[in-house]
Design an enzyme around this catalytic site. Structure first.
Site, PDB file in Angstrom:
ATOM      1  N   ASP A  67      32.655  29.487  83.833  1.00  0.00           N
ATOM      2  CA  ASP A  67      33.185  30.614  84.600  1.00  0.00           C
ATOM      3  C   ASP A  67      32.101  31.588  85.031  1.00  0.00           C
ATOM      4  OD1 ASP A  67      32.760  31.460  81.955  1.00  0.00           O
ATOM      5  OD2 ASP A  67      34.886  31.451  81.494  1.00  0.00           O
ATOM      6  N   ASN A 136      43.178  35.677  72.390  1.00  0.00           N
ATOM      7  CA  ASN A 136      44.553  35.350  72.797  1.00  0.00           C
ATOM      8  C   ASN A 136      44.719  33.849  73.057  1.00  0.00           C
ATOM      9  OD1 ASN A 136      43.145  34.998  75.155  1.00  0.00           O
ATOM     10  ND2 ASN A 136      44.256  36.528  76.357  1.00  0.00           N
ATOM     11  N   HIS A 138      42.651  31.980  74.919  1.00  0.00           N
ATOM     12  CA  HIS A 138      42.153  31.492  76.203  1.00  0.00           C
ATOM     13  C   HIS A 138      40.937  30.595  76.021  1.00  0.00           C
ATOM     14  CE1 HIS A 138      39.440  35.277  77.057  1.00  0.00           C
ATOM     15  NE2 HIS A 138      38.711  34.331  76.521  1.00  0.00           N
ATOM     16  N   GLU A 143      44.024  32.430  80.909  1.00  0.00           N
ATOM     17  CA  GLU A 143      44.767  33.328  80.037  1.00  0.00           C
ATOM     18  C   GLU A 143      46.153  32.737  79.740  1.00  0.00           C
ATOM     19  OE1 GLU A 143      43.075  35.569  78.789  1.00  0.00           O
ATOM     20  OE2 GLU A 143      41.886  36.751  80.204  1.00  0.00           O
TER      21      GLU A 143
HETATM   22  C1  F6R Z   1      32.968  32.213  78.255  1.00  0.00           C
HETATM   23  C2  F6R Z   1      34.384  31.886  78.200  1.00  0.00           C
HETATM   24  C3  F6R Z   1      35.329  32.541  77.247  1.00  0.00           C
HETATM   25  C4  F6R Z   1      34.754  32.769  75.853  1.00  0.00           C
HETATM   26  C5  F6R Z   1      35.768  33.437  74.938  1.00  0.00           C
HETATM   27  C6  F6R Z   1      35.193  33.754  73.570  1.00  0.00           C
HETATM   28  O1  F6R Z   1      32.300  31.448  79.228  1.00  0.00           O
HETATM   29  O2  F6R Z   1      34.801  31.078  78.963  1.00  0.00           O
HETATM   30  O3  F6R Z   1      36.493  31.765  77.152  1.00  0.00           O
HETATM   31  O4  F6R Z   1      34.351  31.543  75.310  1.00  0.00           O
HETATM   32  O5  F6R Z   1      36.217  34.621  75.530  1.00  0.00           O
HETATM   33  O6  F6R Z   1      34.186  34.719  73.727  1.00  0.00           O
HETATM   34  P1  F6R Z   1      33.256  35.158  72.512  1.00  0.00           P
HETATM   35  O7  F6R Z   1      32.446  33.956  72.133  1.00  0.00           O
HETATM   36  O8  F6R Z   1      32.395  36.266  73.075  1.00  0.00           O
HETATM   37  O9  F6R Z   1      34.166  35.598  71.409  1.00  0.00           O
END
Ligand code: F6R
Length: 237
Positions: A67, A136, A138, A143
């Site tokens: 992303d 959550n 994701h 989401e």
């Molecule tokens: C990042 C992404 C997100 C993160 C997720 C966890 O490229 O796609 O899905 O992997 O938000 O983020 P952290 O590792 O910062 O807790």
């Protein structure tokens, strides 16, 4: 889903780096899917260390990131382009022409999402996709409520995700409201997936992902249906 439990972030990250290196070594022209965020940071540091020790080369590796924020210049301090360059790409022998992230500045973000999806299709399949897990449930910026068959698309960040990511910005108002994200359908096309989950704060959601009902309310729960997923975590389930 295969679950590997480790004692701490160092052990978890060491395992993740090992899996990535094994895949790179075992595959001709490997295609690796990458995540940003806090969780894989140590893994990327270890990959750089192992590259410096001569244990791995990235010269034939192609990467696709999950992303990118809509509206952020690739040079922006919080862009995922910048994150990947600073954490990994600038320090190894990868050809940057083979590192792909969605363009957050594209005039038409929907078209950019479709272009990115087509590119994954053309250069893929992704041999190994690295995922982190949102509080959550994701994955990428898919989401809760995102259809399981979604392809790469423009995703609105829910407020809790913007709050979680505000730690990287000066103020929550600066956190973009949208991102271009690989869809869940796109992610599921990967041949193998590792889901990295670190820290007790994610224990409840990880239990739902691994042991709970498969539901679009918990996006990562669909990984139960993928034939080759390994959860690498320091959480006791
Ligand atoms: C990042 C992404 C997100 C993160 C997720 C966890 O490229 O796609 O899905 O992997 O938000 O983020 P952290 O590792 O910062 O807790």
């Amino acid at each position: 889903m295969n679950v590997l439990k480790f004692n701490n972030n160092e052990e978890l990250s060491t395992k993740a780096a090992e899996v990535i290196i094994e895949k790179i070594k075992a595959t001709e022209n490997p295609v690796i899917g990458l995540a940003t965020g806090s969780t894989p940071e140590r893994t990327y540091e270890l990959l750089v260390e192992k590259y410096n020790n001569g244990e791995v080369s990235f010269k034939d590796v192609t990467t696709f990131n999950l992303d990118e924020y809509v509206g952020l210049d690739p040079e922006h301090i919080n862009s995922y382009h910048r994150f990947m360059n600073e954490r990994l790409f600038d320090h190894v022998d990868i050809d940057k022409n083979n590192t792909y992230l969605p363009n957050g500045l594209a005039e038409n973000a929907e078209e950019e999402a479709a272009r990115f999806d087509a590119l994954i299709h053309e250069k893929g399949p992704i041999d190994l996709q690295v995922l982190g897990l949102g509080l959550n449930g994701h994955i990428g910026f898919n989401e809760p409520g995102t259809p399981f068959d979604a392809r790469t698309h423009v995703a609105a960040l829910v407020e809790s995700t913007r709050e979680a990511n505000a730690r990287f910005f000066d103020h929550i108002d600066e956190v973009p409201t949208d991102a271009i994200s690989m869809g869940i359908g796109t992610i599921l096309d990967a041949k193998e997936i590792i889901l990295l989950v670190q820290g007790e704060a994610k224990a409840d959601i990880l239990r739902q992902v691994v042991q709970g009902e498969i539901t679009e309310d918990v996006p990562a729960s669909i990984l139960q249906k993928h034939p080759n997923v390994t959860v690498i975590t320091d959480i006791e389930l």
